[in-house]
Every structure is written in C-alpha cells, then in structure tokens.
Design an enzyme around this catalytic site. Structure first.
Site, mmCIF file in Angstrom:
data_model
loop_
_atom_site.group_PDB
_atom_site.id
_atom_site.type_symbol
_atom_site.label_atom_id
_atom_site.label_comp_id
_atom_site.label_asym_id
_atom_site.label_seq_id
_atom_site.Cartn_x
_atom_site.Cartn_y
_atom_site.Cartn_z
ATOM 1 N N ARG A 1 -1.181 4.633 -0.769
ATOM 2 C CA ARG A 1 -2.243 4.555 -1.793
ATOM 3 C C ARG A 1 -2.918 5.907 -2.072
ATOM 4 O O ARG A 1 -3.673 6.407 -1.251
ATOM 5 C CB ARG A 1 -3.285 3.540 -1.332
ATOM 6 C CG ARG A 1 -4.019 2.863 -2.482
ATOM 7 C CD ARG A 1 -4.832 1.717 -1.942
ATOM 8 N NE ARG A 1 -5.271 0.829 -3.000
ATOM 9 C CZ ARG A 1 -5.872 -0.339 -2.795
ATOM 10 N NH1 ARG A 1 -6.100 -0.751 -1.576
ATOM 11 N NH2 ARG A 1 -6.239 -1.090 -3.808
ATOM 12 N N GLU B 1 7.407 1.139 -0.367
ATOM 13 C CA GLU B 1 8.057 1.781 -1.514
ATOM 14 C C GLU B 1 9.442 2.267 -1.106
ATOM 15 O O GLU B 1 10.414 2.020 -1.810
ATOM 16 C CB GLU B 1 7.192 2.945 -2.035
ATOM 17 C CG GLU B 1 7.779 3.593 -3.291
ATOM 18 C CD GLU B 1 6.853 4.584 -3.968
ATOM 19 O OE1 GLU B 1 5.626 4.533 -3.747
ATOM 20 O OE2 GLU B 1 7.352 5.433 -4.733
ATOM 21 N N ALA C 1 2.343 4.142 -7.984
ATOM 22 C CA ALA C 1 1.647 5.079 -8.862
ATOM 23 C C ALA C 1 0.606 4.363 -9.726
ATOM 24 O O ALA C 1 0.243 4.859 -10.787
ATOM 25 C CB ALA C 1 2.636 5.871 -9.720
ATOM 26 N N ARG D 1 1.914 15.579 -5.981
ATOM 27 C CA ARG D 1 0.682 14.902 -6.396
ATOM 28 C C ARG D 1 -0.526 15.510 -5.690
ATOM 29 O O ARG D 1 -1.610 15.614 -6.276
ATOM 30 C CB ARG D 1 0.763 13.392 -6.160
ATOM 31 C CG ARG D 1 -0.418 12.633 -6.731
ATOM 32 C CD ARG D 1 -0.218 11.118 -6.689
ATOM 33 N NE ARG D 1 0.563 10.614 -7.808
ATOM 34 C CZ ARG D 1 0.066 10.317 -9.016
ATOM 35 N NH1 ARG D 1 -1.221 10.446 -9.262
ATOM 36 N NH2 ARG D 1 0.842 9.865 -9.973
ATOM 37 N N PHE E 1 0.803 -1.230 0.000
ATOM 38 C CA PHE E 1 0.000 0.000 0.000
ATOM 39 C C PHE E 1 0.833 1.276 0.000
ATOM 40 O O PHE E 1 0.389 2.322 0.469
ATOM 41 C CB PHE E 1 -0.998 0.000 1.179
ATOM 42 C CG PHE E 1 -1.820 -1.252 1.252
ATOM 43 C CD1 PHE E 1 -2.751 -1.538 0.263
ATOM 44 C CD2 PHE E 1 -1.635 -2.171 2.272
ATOM 45 C CE1 PHE E 1 -3.493 -2.710 0.296
ATOM 46 C CE2 PHE E 1 -2.368 -3.346 2.317
ATOM 47 C CZ PHE E 1 -3.298 -3.618 1.328
ATOM 48 N N GLU F 1 -4.929 2.718 -7.154
ATOM 49 C CA GLU F 1 -5.170 3.779 -6.182
ATOM 50 C C GLU F 1 -6.479 4.550 -6.364
ATOM 51 O O GLU F 1 -7.111 4.916 -5.367
ATOM 52 C CB GLU F 1 -4.016 4.786 -6.222
ATOM 53 C CG GLU F 1 -2.669 4.222 -5.826
ATOM 54 C CD GLU F 1 -1.536 5.163 -6.217
ATOM 55 O OE1 GLU F 1 -1.243 5.282 -7.421
ATOM 56 O OE2 GLU F 1 -0.966 5.791 -5.317
ATOM 57 N N PHE G 1 -1.056 8.641 -2.690
ATOM 58 C CA PHE G 1 0.201 9.393 -2.756
ATOM 59 C C PHE G 1 -0.031 10.911 -2.779
ATOM 60 O O PHE G 1 0.446 11.607 -3.670
ATOM 61 C CB PHE G 1 0.955 8.933 -4.002
ATOM 62 C CG PHE G 1 2.443 9.143 -3.980
ATOM 63 C CD1 PHE G 1 3.273 8.281 -3.276
ATOM 64 C CD2 PHE G 1 3.034 10.175 -4.688
ATOM 65 C CE1 PHE G 1 4.659 8.447 -3.277
ATOM 66 C CE2 PHE G 1 4.418 10.363 -4.700
ATOM 67 C CZ PHE G 1 5.232 9.494 -3.992
HETATM 68 N N1 MTE Z 1 -3.659 -4.078 -3.537
HETATM 69 C C1 MTE Z 1 -3.254 -4.988 -2.640
HETATM 70 N N2 MTE Z 1 -3.968 -6.115 -2.499
HETATM 71 N N3 MTE Z 1 -2.149 -4.788 -1.858
HETATM 72 C C2 MTE Z 1 -1.413 -3.631 -1.957
HETATM 73 O O1 MTE Z 1 -0.415 -3.474 -1.251
HETATM 74 N N4 MTE Z 1 -1.145 -1.439 -3.078
HETATM 75 C C3 MTE Z 1 -1.818 -0.356 -3.791
HETATM 76 C C4 MTE Z 1 -2.578 -0.908 -5.002
HETATM 77 N N5 MTE Z 1 -3.377 -2.046 -4.637
HETATM 78 C C5 MTE Z 1 -1.822 -2.636 -2.900
HETATM 79 C C6 MTE Z 1 -2.966 -2.927 -3.695
HETATM 80 C C7 MTE Z 1 -0.935 0.699 -4.254
HETATM 81 S S1 MTE Z 1 -0.472 1.894 -3.163
HETATM 82 C C8 MTE Z 1 -0.508 0.773 -5.550
HETATM 83 S S2 MTE Z 1 0.426 2.073 -6.091
HETATM 84 C C9 MTE Z 1 -0.843 -0.268 -6.528
HETATM 85 O O2 MTE Z 1 -1.618 -1.300 -5.958
HETATM 86 C C10 MTE Z 1 0.461 -0.842 -7.077
HETATM 87 O O3 MTE Z 1 0.247 -1.885 -7.952
HETATM 88 P P1 MTE Z 1 -0.156 -1.682 -9.491
HETATM 89 O O4 MTE Z 1 0.639 -0.531 -10.004
HETATM 90 O O5 MTE Z 1 0.209 -2.959 -10.112
HETATM 91 O O6 MTE Z 1 -1.617 -1.405 -9.506
HETATM 92 N N1 HPA Z 2 3.458 7.694 -7.015
HETATM 93 C C1 HPA Z 2 4.180 6.817 -6.280
HETATM 94 N N2 HPA Z 2 5.467 6.925 -6.104
HETATM 95 C C2 HPA Z 2 6.107 7.949 -6.676
HETATM 96 C C3 HPA Z 2 5.427 8.886 -7.437
HETATM 97 C C4 HPA Z 2 4.040 8.749 -7.628
HETATM 98 O O1 HPA Z 2 3.389 9.564 -8.295
HETATM 99 N N3 HPA Z 2 6.319 9.797 -7.869
HETATM 100 C C5 HPA Z 2 7.509 9.423 -7.368
HETATM 101 N N4 HPA Z 2 7.395 8.310 -6.643
HETATM 102 MO MO1 MOS Z 3 1.343 3.289 -4.248
HETATM 103 S S1 MOS Z 3 1.186 4.733 -2.778
HETATM 104 O O1 MOS Z 3 1.995 4.468 -5.385
HETATM 105 O O2 MOS Z 3 2.699 2.451 -3.675
#
Ligand code: MTE
Ligand code: HPA
Ligand code: MOS
Length: 793
Positions: free
Chosen positions: A350, A240, A519, A318, A236, A721, A352
């Site tokens: 999530r 990162e 992101a 953001r 979540f 997100e 950001f």
């Molecule tokens: N879904 C689950 N089950 N677990 C997670 O940790 N992280 C969220 C989202 N959905 C998360 C989740 C966040 S903060 C992001 S940025 C995106 O998943 C990252 O994955 P994606 O870019 O493949 O969608």
């Molecule tokens: N989302 C998540 N991580 C990041 C971003 C963003 O927009 N920019 C730099 N790191």
């Molecule tokens: Mo999601 S806050 O960009 O890991």
C-alpha cells in the site's frame, strides 16, 4: 398512502459493500472455506533455515515413506521453466542451486491431510552448505550489491545550487518495512483437468500473473491455465506478486500427483517466506534560502530489496516520484538504490514506495524547520507547488490540478489548528513527564501504474432477459469495495438499481491479459471498462426501443429502471426481452486505457500519472518520556476522492489506510537475528494496531465539491493507497512531542517505526544526557551506521 419508492442506487451512493453481511456473518466464502474435491491433497513447504546456502542433495525418502504422503517436488521436478519474475526474468518459484534467505521455499510435499503434509515437510532432508550472508543495506552498499541498476532523477545542477545556498543541512533517517498481515494468508488450490489443463483458485491481486507463472512452471500455453479469484481476505500489495509463488507450487504438486492440491501457508511460514514493504535508508543534503525555501536537494533512497528484484524497480521509481510530495524543488537529484540482501524479497505494499519517498521529504523538512526555529507548516507553505508557476515535478510532469492549499487550508480551519496548538503547548507547560505532540501532513499522490502499459482493463457485461445484469471485469476484490463500485457504475449506465447487477468471480477465462488490481486504480480502470461495455449494450437497447416506438435513438432515455420513448415506456427487463426477441445481442466486452500518460525509465521523466489525489491530516499524540510509550489521541483527516463513487466505502478506505500507516510508523517492527532469521513472524511478536490503538477522536472528511479535473469514471478519484500517508502526521507529532523536552531548535533523531525504545532513546538524546542502558537494541533494526550511501553508486 403509498410509501415513497426508495431512491435508485447508482454511482455516488453510499451503498454497502456487496459482501458486508457475508463478512460479518462468516458466510463469505474464502478459499480455505471452499469444499474440496474428495481426492484433494494438502501441501506444505520446506523452507531454507539459512540466510544464504548452497543446496546439495534433496532427499525425499523419509517424507515419501510417511503413510499418506503422495508427492514431493523440488526445483528439479519443474517440467517447464522455474521463473515467476514479475519484472525481471529468472526469479524462481522454488530455490534452485542456492537459497538466498531464511524462509526461501526449496521443496514442497502433498499428502492426504494437512497434518501429514506438515510432518512430511519436516522429514525432507536437504544438504546445505552455508554461505556468507549480507543482511544490511549498509553492507550491500559497501559491497556494491544491487538487484537492479540505480535510478537517478535529476533536474538542474543541485551540486552547484547546494554550494551557494545560504542555509545547508544534511541528515540521515530510516523507515522500517511492514508485513501485510492480511487476515487470510497466502493460499491456492490447483485442480488438474483434461489434457494437462490446470485450474487454479488463488488468493491473488493478479490472476493473469498467476496464470503466466503456472504456465511457465508447467510448460503450458496460457490457454491451458485458468485462474479464478472471488475475493481475498486482504492483500495490501502482498498478493500482487507473492501469490504466484504459492499458486505455482500448488500447481506443480497437482501436476505431479494428478490430484487437486491446496496449499495454505501457516502464518509463521507466510511471514518468513513472502515479501514485505521495503525498509529504506535515507540520506539527504538540502540547501535553502534564509526563509527555508528549498533551492537544492541531493537525496539518496536506499531500499532493502531482499534477495531478488521482484517489484523493486517499480517501487523505487514511485519512491523517487513522491520524494517531492507537495513541494517545488528547483535543483534536485534523487538517487534510488535497490540494495540486495539475503533476506526475503520485498514487494508491493500500500503506497508502493510512495510512503518511503514522502517519509524522506517530510523528515527532512521537519529537521529543517527545527533548525530554522520555524513552525513546520510555515516552512511547508513556503515550498508548496504553485499554480501556473513553480508547478513542475522533478520528473517533468506539470501539477495541473494543484489543490494543496485548499486542502491544507480547509483542514486547518475545520480543526482550529492555532487553538489546538495552544492547547498542546499549555498541556506540556504543566506536564513534566507526559508530553503531547501535534503535527499535520499534506499529501499528494500520483494515480496510475508507473509503467504506462499496465494502465488498461477489460470487462464483460451480460444483460439477461429479465433485466438482471451479470458483470465481470479484470479487477479483484480484496475488501476494498471494488466490486460494489463497478456495479454502481454499471447500474448508473443502465439507470437501474445496483441490486440488479451481480458481480462474478474474477477469471482469466472471462477477461484476459489483465493488470494487477493495484496502484489504487482498480475502480478507475475497471469502472471505465465496465462502463464502455454497458454503454455498448445500452446503445443497442436504445435502438430497439427507438424502432419499436418510431423515434430516433437519441430520443430514448433511461431512468429509474425504465426506458422512455415519447409517451411510451418499458421496464428495463421488458426492453431486454424485446431485444432478445428481435435477435439483438445483450452482451458486450468493454476496454479502457488511461490517456495522456508516458514514462521514460532511462531518464526518470514523463507524465507517469493521469492525475494526483490530495489529502491532509492533523494528529495529536501523548508520549510518556520515562518509558517511550505513546498513544494517538486525536486524528483529523481530509481526503480528496473527487466525486466519490461511494462515500461510505471511501471513508472505510481512508480510516483503514490511516491506521495501517500508523502501524508502519509506530508499532510494526520487523526484527531479524544476526543469522538473518526473522524473529517477528507471528502476532505475538509483530504488533499491528488493534482497535484500542485507533485514536479516540478520529474524524474523517471527504473533500466536497471536488470533481476530478480529468475525465475519470464519473469524475471520481482513487482512494486505496493515498490516505496511508496521512499517518505521517502521527510520526511527526511524536517528533514534536520529543522535541518539547529539549531546547528550542534541538535536533530530533527518531527513525520509524517509533517504538517505545526508539522514542525513549530520542527523548534522551534531545535532553542531551544519554543514559546508560537506554537506546535501541545493539543488534536490532535501530542500529545506525554511516557506511556507504552516496559513495556506493
Ligand atoms: N483495502 C482492503 N480492505 N484490503 C486490501 O487488501 N489493498 C490496498 C487498497 N485498499 C486493500 C485495501 C491496496 S495496496 C490497493 S493498491 C488498493 O486497495 C487496490 O484496490 P483498488 O485499486 O480497487 O483501490
Ligand atoms: N503500483 C502498484 N503496482 C505496480 C505499479 C504501481 O505503481 N507499477 C508497477 N506495478
Ligand atoms: Mo497496492 S501496493 O498497489 O497493491
């Protein structure tokens, strides 16, 4: 009769998560389940008990004397540089000189067992000299303490426009932070290899950053550090940058002891030591015409960054870029302040910064609508971005793909919004104590990392001679379904079933120089990179097929697990075997970079996003006006996923994000005591939504026939997100319920999270008779003050 063959499953099919069975049976292997080498050690951290203190001598004597203790490290034991900063330099893995929050790791020990390690950590003696601590955004503003320079987004002349606006309103509101509360806490296993090599298994969204962090700490070139992650038990955003701290310390202990080291934080340490969502203090001054059309806005977003920058500059950027949400604001200034406090450094979560930016504009519009005695949706509709006019964001990006009115209109029709409103009003007319509230929210969320460089990805695909496919890419799996989505894309490219594609653990040794999986762009980026790799191999296979059957390569087609040329066909595996026999490579890398994007951080202008995703939600709540308790009774969500790569996975993301957003806005309260110690550091005091908090009527729809206008992978849209912000409908519905106890147009003062004590206090304020003893706790985060914002910059 033969049963019809089951249809081939590729892109756009609701294929189940590749680890679904593993997740529910407990067979999916997380780092803590991994068998350890027999000589492995377990580690524990020594955390600073003070919010701000100078670190004197660190005495490991008693700890090292404990039988079973093998190694101990402090900042002085770092062979390389003590720097793991993701954006700015100089951010340490172990506090050095001073510790800047209660929970700051200052040392660590490794022992034969976890119990001994934790006992030894408690025996480490640190000489502390306590220093004055800044614990609130207000104090940081008053003292001018920031972790990064202010960011200002400016269009037109908001001061002049505010001056002549017929209607002018100002206000202040705040939203709280949020702990990630991933089920699997932060964990890493570091395994020393030959010639100072270090292999690290890390629960991280960003293997490359862990690789760099470990290399810096150990003084190694990047090629001596390999980082691998098969899956995370949730992240979540909390993994990162924060995972690097844990992996880095494990690696330091592994280097010092020469043995493998596992560091898994207990939940209380995890919550105290690692960063969370940024709380924001928001102040605004808006000017509108008589109908509520915004003419000018001066908005200040003051983030509680904690002790260091970490990802704060990007989070704030953001937030700035989402403080318009769906609305055209001609003259505008948004000021983002990164306030430094002696608390844990806040980080990605999530959305950001997007949630906080949208919280600001939605809170402001809600106040404005009540002030104007107009329905909130009416005021919103008057301010929506136009199509072909009034379509430029404050940062200069044209909203080319505007479907706001389509999305809000479809939602309103599907739920009969006017009828729903009548039912809520009728209920309230006959219910003196329990009051219902109803609200909607539209969402527009920008997709791409807001630092253009990060929008790149790589993949590695092998086809074996039996036609099975090995897929690797730079993205990490955290439960969001990235692996199955990218596998579907590759299956589609080869026209084979997704079961033929096996995704392997993410490793810095297979795909280098990756960005975090963040992101929401994991599938956008890695899906495209994997597609490129697959298309390269398919092109070579088509040539072999063409040569074999004497047709031009363009006449070769792939369908249903077979390759076709004229009247001939071969199974995908037979063709793979043929390629091998003809000495044609069946392996390829693939690379992708997002087109069209650019960003000028100095002026806060550019096109930071490849495209927007849209959504809308409506929520109904019931509030007990004698206790402030509340329930979400019904939520209706409509989310744009473009041509969804996997509707079942996307539905899960939408539901999960919404409930997580509800938690942020209602029950998840972080509370620090007067000495800056986090009081809410476990599930007994920190309340995430449980299954019974999920609305009993909970309907999720994916917007149909809505391919991405931009050429994303299979015209899909990111989903991870954006739906979190649909939960703003819940917070607004609570405000609607609170408003119903007062006269029409009465101001509602309610911050987030809307805990029972805050809701009750808001009810009493609207009723006009503040009762003694009711209200937010005097030292709690509900405290309000007018010091600082706006004058501090
Ligand atoms: N879904 C689950 N089950 N677990 C997670 O940790 N992280 C969220 C989202 N959905 C998360 C989740 C966040 S903060 C992001 S940025 C995106 O998943 C990252 O994955 P994606 O870019 O493949 O969608
Ligand atoms: N989302 C998540 N991580 C990041 C971003 C963003 O927009 N920019 C730099 N790191
Ligand atoms: Mo999601 S806050 O960009 O890991």
């Amino acid at each position: 009769m033969n049963a019809p063959a089951s249809p081939r499953r590729g892109a756009h099919a609701s294929v189940r998560h590749d680890s679904a069975a593993g997740h529910v049976t407990g067979r999916a292997v997380y780092l803590d389940d991994m068998p350890l080498p027999t000589n492995a050690l377990h580690a524990a951290l020594v955390l600073c008990p003070h919010a701000h203190a100078r670190i004197g001598a660190i005495d490991f004597t008693a700890a090292l004397a404990l039988p079973g203790v093998v190694a101990a490290v402090g900042a002085a034991d770092i062979p390389g540089v003590n720097d793991i900063g993701p954006i700015l330099k100089g951010e340490p893995a172990l506090a050095e000189g001073v510790a800047e929050y209660a929970g700051h790791p200052v040392a660590a020990v490794a022992a034969e067992t976890l119990e001994i390690a934790r006992e030894a950590a408690a025996l480490v003696k640190v000489e502390w000299e306590e220093l004055p601590a800044v614990l609130t955004v207000e104090d940081a503003l008053a003292q001018g303490l920031f972790v990064a320079p202010p960011q200002v987004m400016l269009r037109g002349d908001p001061d002049a426009a505010l001056g002549y606006a017929p209607i002018r309103l100002s206000g202040e509101v705040r939203c709280g932070g949020q702990d990630h509360f991933y089920l699997e806490g932060q964990i890493a296993i570091a395994v020393p290899g030959e010639d100072r090599d270090m292999q690290v298994f890390s629960s991280t969204q960003h293997p490359t950053e862990v690789q760099h962090g470990v290399a810096h700490l150990l003084g190694l070139p990047f090629n001596q550090v390999t980082v691998e992650v098969r899956r995370m038990g949730g992240a979540f955003g909390g993994k990162e940058s924060q995972a690097t701290i844990v992996a880095g310390i494990a690696a330091l202990l592994a280097r010092k002891s020469g043995r493998p080291v596992k560091l898994r934080l207990p939940r209380d340490d995890d919550m105290a030591a690692t960063g969370k969502r940024h709380p924001f203090l928001i102040r605004w001054d808006v000017g509108t015409d008589a109908e509520g059309r915004i003419l000018a806005l001066d908005l200040t977003l003051a983030a509680d960054s904690g002790n260091i920058a970490d990802l704060t500059p990007a989070v704030l950027a953001r937030a700035l870029c989402h403080s318009d949400n769906c609305y055209w604001i001609p003259d505008i200034r948004v000021t983002g302040l990164a306030c430094k406090t002696h608390k844990v450094s806040n980080t990605a979560f999530r959305g950001f910064g997007g949630p906080q930016g949208m919280f600001a504009i939605e809170a402001l519009l809600d106040d404005l609508a009540r002030h104007l005695k107009l329905p909130l949706d009416t005021v919103r509709a008057r301010n929506f971005y136009g199509v072909g006019a009034k379509d430029t964001t404050p940062y200069g990006m044209t909203v080319e793909d505007n479907i706001i009115e389509r999305v809000t209109g479809e939602l309103a029709r599907s739920v009969d919004l006017p009828g729903w409103r009548d039912a809520v009003d009728a209920f309230n007319a006959s219910s003196p104590v329990v009051k219902k509230g109803l609200a909607t929210v539209p969402v527009k969320f920008g997709i791409s990392f807001n630092l253009p460089t990060l929008n790149q990805a790589g993949a590695l695909v092998h086809v074996y001679t039996d036609g099975s496919v090995h897929l690797n890419h730079g993205g990490t799996e955290m439960g969001q379904g990235l692996f199955v989505k990218v596998a579907q894309v590759v299956a589609e490219a080869f026209a084979i079933d997704v079961a033929m594609v096996r995704v392997s653990a993410t490793s810095t040794a297979k795909v280098p120089n990756t960005s975090a999986t963040a992101a929401s762009s994991g599938s956008d980026l890695n899906g495209m990179a994997a597609l490129a790799a697959a298309e390269t191999i398919r092109g070579r296979m088509a040539e072999v097929m063409a040569g074999q059957f004497g047709v031009p390569p363009d006449d070769v087609s792939f369908d249903d697990g077979r390759a076709f040329a004229r009247n001939e066909s071969l199974s995908f595996g037979e063709l793979a075997q043929l390629c091998w026999s003809k000495r044609v490579s069946l392996s390829s890398t693939g690379f992708y970079r997002t087109p069209k994007i650019h960003w000028d951080a100095a002026t806060c202008t550019g096109r930071p996003f490849f495209y927007f995703t849209y959504g809308a939600a409506a929520a109904e709540v019931a509030v007990d006006t004698l206790t402030g308790e509340l329930r979400v009774l019904r939520a209706e969500l409509l989310q744009d996923c473009g041509n969804s790569l996997n509707p079942a996975i996307d539905r899960g993301q939408i539901e999960g994000a919404f409930v997580q957003g509800m938690g942020w806005l209602t029950s998840e309260e972080l509370w620090w005591d007067a000495a800056g110690r986090l009081g809410t550091h476990g599930p007994s005091t920190y309340k995430i939504p449980g299954s019974r908090d999920v609305p009993p009527v909970f309907v999720t729809r994916l917007l149909e026939d809505a391919p991405n206008r931009e050429a994303t992978v299979m015209r899909s849209k990111a989903v991870g997100e954006p739906p979190l912000m649909l939960a703003l409908s819940v917070w607004l519905a609570i405000r609607d319920a609170v408003a119903s106890v007062g006269p029409k147009g009465a101001k509602v003062e309610l911050d987030a999270p809307a805990t029972p004590s805050r809701v009750l206090a808001a009810v009493e304020r609207v009723r006009g008779g503040e009762q003694p003893g009711v209200g937010p706790p005097p030292t709690g985060p509900g405290q309000r003050s007018n010091a600082g914002v706006g004058s501090g910059s």
